[in-house]
Design a protein around this motif. Sequence first.
Motif, short mmCIF file in Angstrom:
data_model
loop_
_atom_site.label_atom_id
_atom_site.label_comp_id
_atom_site.label_asym_id
_atom_site.label_seq_id
_atom_site.Cartn_x
_atom_site.Cartn_y
_atom_site.Cartn_z
N LEU A 26 0.45 -1.18 0.02
CA LEU A 26 -0.04 0.10 0.05
C LEU A 26 0.94 1.23 -0.01
CD1 LEU A 26 -3.01 -0.87 2.49
CD2 LEU A 26 -2.88 -0.80 -0.21
N LEU A 69 -1.14 5.69 3.37
CA LEU A 69 -2.36 5.01 3.53
C LEU A 69 -3.62 5.52 3.37
CD1 LEU A 69 -2.45 1.96 4.67
CD2 LEU A 69 -3.20 2.78 6.68
N VAL A 70 -3.89 6.79 3.75
CA VAL A 70 -4.97 7.28 3.40
C VAL A 70 -4.89 7.98 2.01
CG1 VAL A 70 -6.31 9.56 4.23
CG2 VAL A 70 -5.29 8.25 5.89
N GLN A 73 -3.76 6.55 -0.69
CA GLN A 73 -4.23 5.38 -1.38
C GLN A 73 -5.65 4.99 -1.17
OE1 GLN A 73 -2.94 4.08 -4.13
NE2 GLN A 73 -1.56 2.47 -3.52
N GLY A 74 -6.16 5.05 -0.14
CA GLY A 74 -7.61 4.84 0.01
C GLY A 74 -8.57 5.88 -0.87
N LEU A 75 -8.25 7.29 -0.77
CA LEU A 75 -8.91 8.10 -1.35
C LEU A 75 -8.78 7.92 -2.99
CD1 LEU A 75 -8.71 11.39 0.89
CD2 LEU A 75 -10.67 9.71 0.55
N ARG A 76 -7.54 7.72 -3.34
CA ARG A 76 -7.54 7.28 -4.94
C ARG A 76 -8.39 6.28 -5.22
NH1 ARG A 76 -0.79 7.78 -5.37
NH2 ARG A 76 -0.78 10.10 -4.82
N VAL A 77 -8.52 5.07 -4.63
CA VAL A 77 -9.37 4.23 -4.78
C VAL A 77 -10.75 4.65 -4.76
CG1 VAL A 77 -10.34 1.63 -3.73
CG2 VAL A 77 -7.91 2.17 -3.58
N LYS A 78 -11.09 5.44 -3.76
CA LYS A 78 -12.64 5.73 -3.57
C LYS A 78 -13.04 6.56 -4.89
CE LYS A 78 -15.66 8.51 -0.66
NZ LYS A 78 -16.67 7.34 -0.30
N PHE A 79 -12.13 7.48 -5.14
CA PHE A 79 -12.42 8.41 -6.22
C PHE A 79 -12.04 8.01 -7.63
CE2 PHE A 79 -12.07 11.86 -2.92
CZ PHE A 79 -13.20 11.92 -2.58
N GLY A 80 -11.34 6.68 -7.72
CA GLY A 80 -10.89 6.01 -8.95
C GLY A 80 -9.95 6.97 -9.71
N LYS A 90 -5.38 7.82 -10.32
CA LYS A 90 -4.02 7.52 -9.55
C LYS A 90 -3.33 9.00 -9.66
CE LYS A 90 -3.87 2.90 -11.14
NZ LYS A 90 -3.07 1.76 -11.95
N GLY A 131 -11.06 7.59 4.15
CA GLY A 131 -10.10 7.07 3.21
C GLY A 131 -9.83 5.55 3.09
N VAL A 132 -9.78 4.97 4.26
CA VAL A 132 -9.59 3.57 4.52
C VAL A 132 -10.39 2.44 4.08
CG1 VAL A 132 -8.33 1.99 5.92
CG2 VAL A 132 -7.45 4.22 6.10
N PRO A 147 -12.70 2.33 1.71
CA PRO A 147 -12.84 1.92 0.48
C PRO A 147 -11.75 0.61 -0.03
CG PRO A 147 -13.00 4.60 0.56
CD PRO A 147 -12.46 3.77 1.93
N MET A 148 -10.64 0.89 0.67
CA MET A 148 -9.54 -0.11 0.33
C MET A 148 -10.02 -1.44 0.94
SD MET A 148 -5.78 1.28 0.73
CE MET A 148 -6.17 2.11 2.29
N VAL A 191 -5.75 -2.82 -4.52
CA VAL A 191 -5.13 -1.52 -4.98
C VAL A 191 -3.75 -1.75 -4.90
CG1 VAL A 191 -6.88 -0.01 -3.89
CG2 VAL A 191 -5.38 -1.18 -2.48
N GLY A 248 -1.89 -4.05 -3.08
CA GLY A 248 -1.24 -4.91 -2.34
C GLY A 248 -1.21 -6.38 -2.50
N MET A 264 -10.53 -1.98 -9.94
CA MET A 264 -10.21 -0.54 -10.16
C MET A 264 -11.35 0.00 -11.09
SD MET A 264 -8.18 0.69 -8.25
CE MET A 264 -7.92 2.22 -8.89
N PHE A 323 -14.73 0.25 -9.66
CA PHE A 323 -14.95 1.64 -8.68
C PHE A 323 -14.90 2.96 -9.87
CE2 PHE A 323 -14.16 -0.27 -4.83
CZ PHE A 323 -14.70 0.90 -3.84
N ARG A 324 -14.33 2.92 -10.77
CA ARG A 324 -14.44 3.95 -11.96
C ARG A 324 -15.97 4.02 -12.34
NH1 ARG A 324 -9.48 1.72 -13.94
NH2 ARG A 324 -7.70 3.14 -13.15
N GLN A 381 -18.06 5.50 -9.76
CA GLN A 381 -17.85 6.73 -9.47
C GLN A 381 -18.59 7.50 -10.66
OE1 GLN A 381 -15.79 8.02 -6.95
NE2 GLN A 381 -17.02 9.86 -7.73
#
Lengths: 496, 64
Positions: free
Chosen positions: A115, A314-315, A317-324, A326, B23-24, B26-27, B35, B37, B53, B56-57, B60
């Motif tokens: 991560l 960590l945070v 990376q989490g937000l990048r996943v959430k919002f889709g 990189k 933030g955490v 969603p992972m 993601v 890992g 991914m 998720f897109r 979104q």
Amino acid sequence: MQQQVASVATADEAVAKMTLEEEGRRKKRLWAQGLLGFFAFISVGTYVYNEYYIYLSVYLWFGMIYGMCLQYGKFCFSSAFRDLFAIRVPRMLVGIVIATVLFGVVSAPITAIGLSTFHAAPVSSHAVIAGVFFGIGMVIAGGCASSSLYKTGEGNLNALIVILSLSLTQALFADVGGWANYFVPEAWTQSALEKGLPASINVTDGWVDQYLAGYVWNSPALTYAQVLGMKTDSVSGAFVGNLLVGILIPAGLLLALVYALYWRKGYRNKQKKAGNVVSGLGGELAGYWSMIIANKRTAIAGLILGIACALHMLVMQGLRVKFGFKNAGVLLERIGWDYGLSVQGTVFDPGYWYVTTQEAQWVGWTLQKMGINNMDNIYFGFVNGIPNPAINPADWMSFSLIGGAAIIALYHDEFKFKKPTWETAMWSIIGGFFMGIGARLGLGCNVGAFFVRVANGDCSGWLFGLGMAGGAYLGVQFFNWWTEKKLAKEMESCGL
Amino acid sequence: MKSDLWFVFAVTAGFLGFLMGYGVPPMQEVGIAAVGGHGGAAIETTAETDAAMEQFRELQKLTE
């Protein structure tokens, strides 16, 4: 009677002075709370306006933590090397090495589970040369890239001049072409052309462009895990390759060298005076340990910094996943701020603590607005972009870092506006210039090219550190020579 | 004065806690492996990563 009257008057004066001092401290605390409220307002207000701004708020609040830790621990690479070479005091250097180790310990599990947002940098002798430039600059300026930020938060205007000089130098150096092209080896030009960069970058015009695409990019980007044949994002790679071989062993050896050269003699003398006998391995280990724990404040700040840096990754990376996405370039485009994105649609979005690039972007953006094209180079045009500083993610981190440092300084009554003299301003400008050159050659500063890289097992981190130590030594020697020359001149003018 | 400083730390920790809570998860939903890992032995394929991914897109896009 007269004596009694005088003592009463003195007591009244003392009480009035104390009241004034208390009033001053109360005002400073109010300013600190105001700053905190300002950052809270920005975070909440922008989140209510558009959810995407929360990504920038992550940079903001972690930046605040970095600023608080830096100010509390007086985390300064310049002081560390200057104290070591000029007055043989290793406390700050030891504190910084301990902090780097602690950051490495916290980063290893994040890397092991894959991560980490960290990317290794190319490894070659360029890192050492860059470190030399940076080391000279930070000693001359009286502060490194990160400490100049926290010192600005303490009201030190010399530090602000260092930041401005560092930023301007980077922005101009990244774009310098024309006459500078004559100093580019033909092999770099050919290699840069073979990379097939977009025509808008005009890669054959620009010293740094050809240095990057024609030389640096050809060097391998390696972690210690990869050198040992392990996968970086595996348990063995992260803990054995990166942490043990890349951080713990070299840091332990470095501290042993510092102990032998700078600490052992003083420790033994102190023990002798106290009537204790230092003998054998046990005695040496006790001395080594006393050196390790000598700067608790920097080590504590380093531990919190390490935890914060790892959580930051960590945070993000989490937000990048959430919002889709990189890279935050996508986010800026979605919220309607597409000015200054690179040709790839990206902006500088490291996902962890970084200092110098966002500073260069302030100047890059300003120059672009003044009509000077800054998007025809790799640094801005192809990779980092020059978004408006108001919505530049990493800029939120730098601004809040200054704010966080200011809050702690205000609370500890350490905030004071320090005006520069002509002489100190000159040193700040020259030091900032050297640091700017070093930061662009090394693709980072004492934080991005040393602290973060070493802690994440990047082979180029210690190389930059080696150069930085050499440069700092040269800087100290230069200052000794300058001071002696100045003193001799003053004594001569006094007829002594 | 010290209690004031704790107030500063509490506010900062509160914001950081909120951001981490934001933030955490969603992972955790897509799994660490998705993601990039390596939380599990059988979840290292690129196809699975890309699929997660992509999912998720798409989600979104629906929410935009």
